[in-house]
Design a protein around this motif. Structure first.
Motif, PDB file in Angstrom:
ATOM      1  N   ALA A   1      64.448   7.643  14.339  1.00  0.00           N
ATOM      2  CA  ALA A   1      63.235   6.918  15.714  1.00  0.00           C
ATOM      3  C   ALA A   1      61.775   7.434  15.677  1.00  0.00           C
ATOM      4  N   VAL A   2      62.100   8.937  14.784  1.00  0.00           N
ATOM      5  CA  VAL A   2      60.902   9.487  14.914  1.00  0.00           C
ATOM      6  C   VAL A   2      59.714   9.048  13.519  1.00  0.00           C
TER       7      VAL A   2
ATOM      8  N   THR B   1      67.792  10.068  15.864  1.00  0.00           N
ATOM      9  CA  THR B   1      66.300  10.747  16.590  1.00  0.00           C
ATOM     10  C   THR B   1      65.339  10.806  15.009  1.00  0.00           C
TER      11      THR B   1
ATOM     12  N   PHE C   1      69.941   9.955  21.375  1.00  0.00           N
ATOM     13  CA  PHE C   1      69.275  10.982  20.812  1.00  0.00           C
ATOM     14  C   PHE C   1      69.961  12.693  20.449  1.00  0.00           C
ATOM     15  N   ARG C   2      70.812  12.793  20.988  1.00  0.00           N
ATOM     16  CA  ARG C   2      71.786  13.580  20.388  1.00  0.00           C
ATOM     17  C   ARG C   2      71.996  14.241  19.162  1.00  0.00           C
TER      18      ARG C   2
ATOM     19  N   PRO D   1      71.488  13.898  15.299  1.00  0.00           N
ATOM     20  CA  PRO D   1      69.853  14.391  14.501  1.00  0.00           C
ATOM     21  C   PRO D   1      69.579  13.089  14.179  1.00  0.00           C
TER      22      PRO D   1
END
Length: 526
Positions: free
Chosen positions: A281-282, A278, A272-273, A275
């Motif tokens: 995923a969001v 991450t 999740f480092r 961007p």
């Protein structure tokens, strides 16, 4: 390093090609069967509700029972596949799913049906990550990877297309339990095909079972979903619901702490480092909540509220899911040439527009032509979204992390899908119950009728009031219940359209640029 089954190492090109093709066929069949199980209740929710006399929360649990274990166990099954082989996991998942469908096929109560759905969901939790990981490891070059991911996505969409057609056709002529029996037969066939055709792959280096991580994430998701689904029944301010949300937050914090300290975490948080990872995923959580929440809303609209026949209720879902198989060549080209972010922006805007459009169609209008536009927008958006989400997450990690990335991608996607029925059911039923409660006093009921209607309302909510045989009182309260439910579920569609818009904005900001591959961390010293 991830590799296809060791026996292929010395095989000739023709044998290797055949094994990879067999692996792709088996993986696509497996994810197709898993997706059939996920979508199966959509077209027959109304029939289930009327046969088993379920309350609104029970009807939500019937869908959520499949999704909850699927989301909770994704990461653990991803680890098991890496350790012991994705093919073995895919065969086992199909067998477990078949057992769950057998239990559902013999269900004579909501509780037994929920139990069968939960076991089938465990099987699907094994099928989703293992099938995707096998596709990724069987397609080492970019061109074959694009074809493989597009094939996997098309198979997933095909499963969603088959499910309402299968369930609607069967339930039109017999009991709804036979629909679950039919999927059980398909699960057995999937196990046999995987056993015969699929090549094995694994990535055991640095992987081990992480029970503290599994227990904390499982507890967090269960507590969260319990609070959401039971909130309308128990009361949002009740001790049980507030306690459930507090427990979910505490266990999620514990999960992060456990994974940060574990020598062999089930999920490397350093993924999740990136961007891009991450954001993917969001977007998967928010966007898939928007899509499946809207699909669940539609299933309640055509089945439990409008009381359309199973085949009539199946048609909207056939349209939504029937688009992707026909645009498969386009998906392959887009995956090669277009940023996943642009595909996601277009897909989520399409789905969001469809949900908003559908919310404005009167509940009394049962004509298919009135909702054809929203259905086409949803189907087009779904094909773009699922292809792009998978590519955005998996393609930015090194090959030795594809198993973990596959499991993480499926987890967040399925968690978003689990939130769909849970949140939309909770929001819509809460609004509908408040609306109906305010109207019953002016319904012109006699004292005896009022007592009966109040008892049914307290036990099963607005859906029970609409469907229960209440004698002369039905003519007085059924139209009020239908109006209240329409208000609630139209509001639910507005919520899902806002979620899709948020997912489109996040995709446009973070996923339209070329992502940076996550570096593999150095092994920890011991």
């Amino acid at each position: 390093m991830v590799s296809i089954a060791p026996p292929l190492a010395d095989a000739g090109p023709t044998t290797t090609s055949r094994r990879r093709l067999g692996t792709l066929i088996a993986a696509c069949l497996a994810v197709c069967v898993a997706q059939i199980g996920l979508v199966l209740p959509a077209a027959i929710n109304g029939e289930i509700q009327q046969t088993l006399h379920t309350s609104g929360s029970q009807l939500t649990w019937i869908s959520a029972a499949f999704l909850v274990p699927t989301a909770i166990l994704e990461l653990t099954f991803g680890v098991l596949g890496d350790l012991f082989g994705r093919k073995r996991l895919m065969v086992a998942g199909a067998v477990i799913g078949a057992l769950g469908y057998l239990i559902a096929a013999t269900a004579d109560s909501a509780g037994r049906l929920i139990a069968g759905q939960a076991i089938s969901g465990i099987g699907a939790a094994a099928l989703f990550p293992s099938s995707l990981a096998l596709v990724v490891t069987a397609t080492p070059d970019p061109e074959s990877r694009a074809r493989g991911l597009a094939s996997w996505t098309t198979a997933l969409s095909l499963g969603a297309f088959i499910a309402p057609l299968l369930s609607g056709a069967i339930v039109e002529y017999t009991a709804f339990q036979w629909a679950f029996a039919a999927v059980g037969i398909l699960a057995v066939a999937s196990a046999a095909v995987s056993l015969l055709l699929a090549g094995e792959s694994s990535a055991p280096q640095g992987r081990s079972l992480d029970w503290p991580g599994q227990l904390t994430i499982a507890g967090a998701l269960l507590a969260l979903l319990y609070g959401i689904i039971q909130g309308p029944t128990a009361g949002w301010g009740s001790e049980s619901i507030v306690g459930a949300f507090a427990m979910a937050a505490a266990l999620m914090v514990a999960f992060v702490a456990v994974e940060n300290r574990s020598a062999s975490p089930m999920l490397r948080l350093e993924l999740f480092r990136s961007p891009a990872f991450t954001a993917a995923a969001v977007v998967a959580v928010i966007g898939m909540f928007g899509f499946l929440g809207g699909a669940y809303d539609l299933s309640i609209r055509v089945g439990a509220i409008q009381h359309q026949s199973p085949l009539q209720a199946a048609v909207p879902f056939l349209i939504i899911q029937g688009i992707t198989p026909f645009v498969w060549p386009l998906l392959v080209r887009l995956l090669r040439r277009v940023s996943p972010g642009l595909m996601l922006v277009a897909g989520f805007l399409s789905v969001g527009a469809g949900q908003l459009w559908l919310s404005g169609v009167p509940i009394s209008d049962t004509a298919l032509t009135s909702i054809l536009g929203p259905l086409l927008l949803n189907g087009t958006g779904f094909g773009l979204i699922v292809s792009a989400l998978t590519a955005a997450a998996v393609n930015i990690v090194p090959s030795e992390l594809t198993g973990m990335a596959s499991a993480a991608t499926n987890l967040v996607r399925d968690f978003g899908q689990t939130l769909g029925p849970a949140i939309i059911g909770a929001v819509s039923l809460s609004i509908a119950a408040t609306d109906l409660a305010g109207k019953l006093g002016s319904a012109g009921l006699t004292a005896q009728e009022g007592h009966i209607v109040d008892a049914v309302f307290a036990q099963g909510g607005p859906l029970a009031v609409l469907s229960a045989p209440l004698g002369p009182a039905s003519a007085k309260v059924a139209p009020l219940a239908q109006q209240a439910l329409a208000h609630g579920y139209d509001t639910g569609l507005i919520v899902t359209s806002i979620a899709c818009l948020a997912a489109a904005v996040i995709s446009g900001i973070f996923l339209t640029r070329k992502p940076q591959t996550v570096e593999t961390p150095a092994p920890a010293a011991h």
